[in-house]
Design an enzyme around this catalytic site. Structure first.
Site, short mmCIF file in Angstrom:
data_model
loop_
_atom_site.label_atom_id
_atom_site.label_comp_id
_atom_site.label_asym_id
_atom_site.label_seq_id
_atom_site.Cartn_x
_atom_site.Cartn_y
_atom_site.Cartn_z
N SER A 149 0.90 -0.91 -0.12
CA SER A 149 0.20 0.20 0.10
C SER A 149 1.24 0.94 -0.34
CB SER A 149 -1.04 0.06 1.64
OG SER A 149 -1.37 0.86 1.43
N TYR A 162 -1.40 -0.76 10.90
CA TYR A 162 -1.81 -0.83 9.14
C TYR A 162 -0.45 -0.27 8.01
CZ TYR A 162 -3.80 -0.48 4.50
OH TYR A 162 -3.98 -1.10 2.81
#
Length: 272
Positions: A149, A162
């Site tokens: 990501s 995350y």
């Protein structure tokens, strides 16, 4: 004095000329690479010549193995399900994020969330790669696409765990590529910004938030050309801008955005 100045002026002239030539060559190469990646592409790298099987690939035979990646006792089942298959392309795409941006100690059900994020975002990538990579090495060919990501490129406060797990995926992919590229294995770290998916809670695609189909079509062009990619031209430009910002400005923008999203969520759910 004039005689002494002439050699110095000549030296400075050649330094300047060399610098301009170097920068021109770099710019030309960057433009060439951009054209090669985003206009020409290299989609053949994930075609049938990589093998008869993939996890999920259009127009090839598919087998489904239903597992819950938040658990850590599922890999014997996956190993059994993969037995006898010649897998040419592995896409490590399972992922989990926060329900909404939040300060670390205030994340709901923090202990369980930490475990799920690590199991889904980190353990799955390592374990499934461990199951599939030996066959690729034996055949001296294979492609592994690990979906990280943009949150793994630079730290993202209020999405702390995350962001950290996605940074792991990025580093893991880069290291693995260097270890096994000489054995015919191409490992790619894919670092998208927002894509219109259920996880991102974005329903309507836009230019900077493409649909999953648009993003995948774009990302496939980079396979074999870039071992680390944002997968989409607009996202690549966004990544370059983020990386060029002074760190204090970057953090101010990101924290401001995530605080705004946090407050909006809490207001909507009447928690603040």
């Amino acid at each position: 004095m004039e005689d002494r100045a002439l050699p110095a002026a000549g030296f400075l002239y050649w330094v300047g000329a060399s610098t301009v030539a170097y920068l021109a060559l770099r710019a030309s190469y960057s433009l060439f690479r951009a054209f090669q990646v985003w206009c020409v592409g290299n989609e053949a790298w994930v075609g049938p010549r990589r093998g008869e099987w993939a996890e999920e690939k259009f127009k090839v035979e598919t087998r489904t193995i239903a597992v819950d990646f938040s658990l850590d006792d599922i890999y014997d089942k996956i190993k059994t399900g993969l037995s006898g298959l010649e897998i040419g392309v592995l896409v490590n795409n399972v992922g989990m994020s926060y329900e909404y941006p939040e300060y670390f100690l205030e994340v709901p059900d923090l202990d369980n969330t930490i475990k799920k994020l690590i199991n889904i975002n980190i353990l799955s990538v390592c374990k499934v790669t461990h199951l599939v990579l030996p066959g690729m090495v034996e055949r001296s060919k294979g492609v592994i696409l690990n979906i990280s990501s943009a949150s793994g490129m630079l730290p993202v406060p209020l999405l702390t765990v995350y962001s950290a797990t996605k940074a792991f995926v990025d580093f893991f992919s880069q290291c693995l590529h260097e270890e096994y590229k000489s054995k015919g294995i191409f490992v790619q770290s894919v670092l998208p910004f927002f894509v219109a998916t259920k996880m991102s809670k974005i329903r309507k695609p836009t230019l900077d938030k493409p649909s999953a189909e648009t993003f995948v079509k774009s990302a496939f062009k980079t396979v074999g050309l870039e071992s680390r990619t944002n997968g989409y031209l607009i996202h690549s430009l966004m990544g370059s801008i983020h990386a060029s910002l002074p760190r204090w400005i970057y953090f101010k923008i990101v924290i401001g955005l995530n605080k705004s999203l946090r407050n909006r969520y809490l207001k909507k759910t009447k928690k603040n």
